[in-house]
Design a protein around this motif. Sequence first.
Motif, PDB file in Angstrom:
ATOM      1  N   ALA A   1       1.223  -1.868  -0.357  1.00 39.07           N
ATOM      2  CA  ALA A   1       0.290   0.358  -0.059  1.00 39.07           C
ATOM      3  C   ALA A   1       0.885   1.304   0.320  1.00 39.07           C
ATOM      4  N   LEU A   2       1.899   1.158   1.155  1.00 38.41           N
ATOM      5  CA  LEU A   2       2.847   2.167   0.899  1.00 38.41           C
ATOM      6  C   LEU A   2       3.153   2.377  -0.820  1.00 38.41           C
ATOM      7  N   HIS A   3       3.679   1.532  -1.476  1.00 34.35           N
ATOM      8  CA  HIS A   3       4.088   1.434  -2.777  1.00 34.35           C
ATOM      9  C   HIS A   3       3.940   2.053  -2.950  1.00 34.35           C
ATOM     10  N   SER A   4       2.346   1.846  -3.169  1.00 30.39           N
ATOM     11  CA  SER A   4       1.197   2.215  -4.285  1.00 30.39           C
ATOM     12  C   SER A   4       1.082   3.673  -4.727  1.00 30.39           C
ATOM     13  N   ARG A   5       1.479   3.767  -2.511  1.00 28.23           N
ATOM     14  CA  ARG A   5       0.907   5.835  -2.844  1.00 28.23           C
ATOM     15  C   ARG A   5       2.375   6.009  -2.995  1.00 28.23           C
TER      16      ARG A   5
ATOM     17  N   ILE B   1      10.774   2.838  -1.045  1.00 27.94           N
ATOM     18  CA  ILE B   1      10.945   1.381  -0.292  1.00 27.94           C
ATOM     19  C   ILE B   1      11.871   0.772  -0.766  1.00 27.94           C
ATOM     20  N   ARG B   2      12.537   0.211   0.402  1.00 29.81           N
ATOM     21  CA  ARG B   2      14.134  -0.937   0.232  1.00 29.81           C
ATOM     22  C   ARG B   2      13.706  -1.479   1.433  1.00 29.81           C
ATOM     23  N   VAL B   3      13.928  -2.594   1.222  1.00 28.31           N
ATOM     24  CA  VAL B   3      13.883  -3.840   2.057  1.00 28.31           C
ATOM     25  C   VAL B   3      15.458  -4.644   1.579  1.00 28.31           C
ATOM     26  N   LEU B   4      15.915  -5.397   2.675  1.00 32.74           N
ATOM     27  CA  LEU B   4      17.130  -5.988   2.331  1.00 32.74           C
ATOM     28  C   LEU B   4      16.746  -6.877   3.999  1.00 32.74           C
ATOM     29  N   ALA B   5      17.037  -8.001   2.823  1.00 30.10           N
ATOM     30  CA  ALA B   5      16.095  -9.891   3.435  1.00 30.10           C
ATOM     31  C   ALA B   5      17.445 -10.541   3.511  1.00 30.10           C
ATOM     32  N   ASP B   6      17.042 -10.964   4.469  1.00 30.55           N
ATOM     33  CA  ASP B   6      18.070 -13.054   4.672  1.00 30.55           C
ATOM     34  C   ASP B   6      18.206 -13.593   3.337  1.00 30.55           C
ATOM     35  N   GLN B   7      18.815 -14.184   2.571  1.00 33.39           N
ATOM     36  CA  GLN B   7      19.119 -14.456   1.361  1.00 33.39           C
ATOM     37  C   GLN B   7      18.769 -16.278   1.611  1.00 33.39           C
TER      38      GLN B   7
ATOM     39  N   THR C   1       8.531 -21.354   1.711  1.00 30.53           N
ATOM     40  CA  THR C   1       7.399 -21.165   1.362  1.00 30.53           C
ATOM     41  C   THR C   1       6.770 -20.660   2.044  1.00 30.53           C
ATOM     42  N   GLY C   2       5.837 -19.457   1.392  1.00 27.24           N
ATOM     43  CA  GLY C   2       5.427 -18.330   2.344  1.00 27.24           C
ATOM     44  C   GLY C   2       5.984 -17.291   2.053  1.00 27.24           C
ATOM     45  N   SER C   3       6.911 -17.099   1.964  1.00 27.20           N
ATOM     46  CA  SER C   3       8.364 -15.494   2.106  1.00 27.20           C
ATOM     47  C   SER C   3       7.331 -14.387   1.604  1.00 27.20           C
ATOM     48  N   GLN C   4       7.136 -13.325   2.143  1.00 27.39           N
ATOM     49  CA  GLN C   4       6.709 -12.605   0.921  1.00 27.39           C
ATOM     50  C   GLN C   4       7.773 -11.317  -0.105  1.00 27.39           C
ATOM     51  N   ILE C   5       8.935 -12.146  -0.152  1.00 26.98           N
ATOM     52  CA  ILE C   5       9.908 -10.799  -0.121  1.00 26.98           C
ATOM     53  C   ILE C   5       9.262 -10.812  -1.686  1.00 26.98           C
ATOM     54  N   GLY C   6       9.273 -12.252  -2.621  1.00 29.26           N
ATOM     55  CA  GLY C   6       9.097 -12.127  -3.789  1.00 29.26           C
ATOM     56  C   GLY C   6       7.783 -11.922  -4.538  1.00 29.26           C
ATOM     57  N   VAL C   7       6.965 -11.031  -3.713  1.00 28.18           N
ATOM     58  CA  VAL C   7       5.313 -10.193  -4.400  1.00 28.18           C
ATOM     59  C   VAL C   7       6.405  -9.378  -3.873  1.00 28.18           C
TER      60      VAL C   7
ATOM     61  N   ILE D   1       9.395  -3.181  -5.743  1.00 26.48           N
ATOM     62  CA  ILE D   1       9.878  -2.826  -4.920  1.00 26.48           C
ATOM     63  C   ILE D   1      11.350  -2.501  -4.443  1.00 26.48           C
ATOM     64  N   CYS D   2      12.296  -2.089  -4.716  1.00 22.11           N
ATOM     65  CA  CYS D   2      13.930  -2.798  -4.715  1.00 22.11           C
ATOM     66  C   CYS D   2      14.111  -3.534  -3.317  1.00 22.11           C
ATOM     67  N   VAL D   3      14.695  -4.943  -3.432  1.00 24.45           N
ATOM     68  CA  VAL D   3      14.929  -5.708  -2.855  1.00 24.45           C
ATOM     69  C   VAL D   3      16.502  -6.533  -2.635  1.00 24.45           C
ATOM     70  N   ARG D   4      16.956  -6.067  -1.849  1.00 30.77           N
ATOM     71  CA  ARG D   4      18.512  -6.688  -1.617  1.00 30.77           C
ATOM     72  C   ARG D   4      18.977  -7.673  -0.526  1.00 30.77           C
ATOM     73  N   GLY D   5      19.755  -9.005  -1.574  1.00 26.58           N
ATOM     74  CA  GLY D   5      19.732 -10.037  -0.623  1.00 26.58           C
ATOM     75  C   GLY D   5      21.205  -9.789   0.538  1.00 26.58           C
ATOM     76  N   HIS D   6      21.232  -9.652   2.177  1.00 19.91           N
ATOM     77  CA  HIS D   6      22.251 -10.346   2.476  1.00 19.91           C
ATOM     78  C   HIS D   6      22.707 -11.474   1.981  1.00 19.91           C
ATOM     79  N   VAL D   7      24.420 -10.747   1.757  1.00 24.01           N
ATOM     80  CA  VAL D   7      25.800 -11.919   1.659  1.00 24.01           C
ATOM     81  C   VAL D   7      26.258 -11.653   2.289  1.00 24.01           C
TER      82      VAL D   7
END
Length: 212
Positions: free
Chosen positions: A105-109, A113-119, A125-131, A137-143
């Motif tokens: 919703a924030l993205h649509s407004r 947004i920047r999201v940093l996630a564990d790879q 299954t069920g993770s929303q990171i792919g969504v 939305i800009c997403v990066r995976g922690h290396v």
Amino acid sequence: MSMLWSVRVGLGVVALSLSVEVFVWLYHRLRPARTLNEVLFFPSEVSCVENLFKASSPHSCHCPLPHRVETSFSRLLCHLLSASSSLDLCIFAFSNLDLSRAVLALHSRGVTIRVLADQDYSVITGSQIGVLRKAGICVRGHVGSVHMHHKFAVVDGRLLITGSLNWTLTAVQNNVENIIITHEPDLVLPFIKEFQRLWVQSEPDWCHFLSN
């Protein structure tokens, strides 16, 4: 003499009244803005949060859950949805659909947004990171050789949301967890720096396969 005394007393009362009014005005003008410090504990009571996403009447949702009840989870959503310019999210486990809906919703407004996630955890299954990634939305995976286990968000560069809570349904409804929400600059700034440090170190191209 009696009349002169009365005049003096009257003028004194007026002056005192004006002094009090000036003092009150100056106090409200010059006092520092109240700093937000809030603690939320989980598990949270289960309630309908539909009203937080759209202006609806109390009877527009017919789900069996309690409506318009303030809970720890609804407070978390309110603070998250208060973002007007930016949201930096550093999260280990993210599978809660309502929290995902809030970020979308924030993205649509137009909120940046920047999201940093564990790879590793981002592809379970069920993770929303792919969504989030598919939504643009800009997403990066922690290396790294260890898990990125942070759970914090910085809203508009000035509001910190942090604690033990993973963004999962189990954590919200079943686990004993905590969240601290604060505007304290001395607390917010280190998290901004930590996010930027990890963001630079993380892999910008890692998330492309999440769109497939």
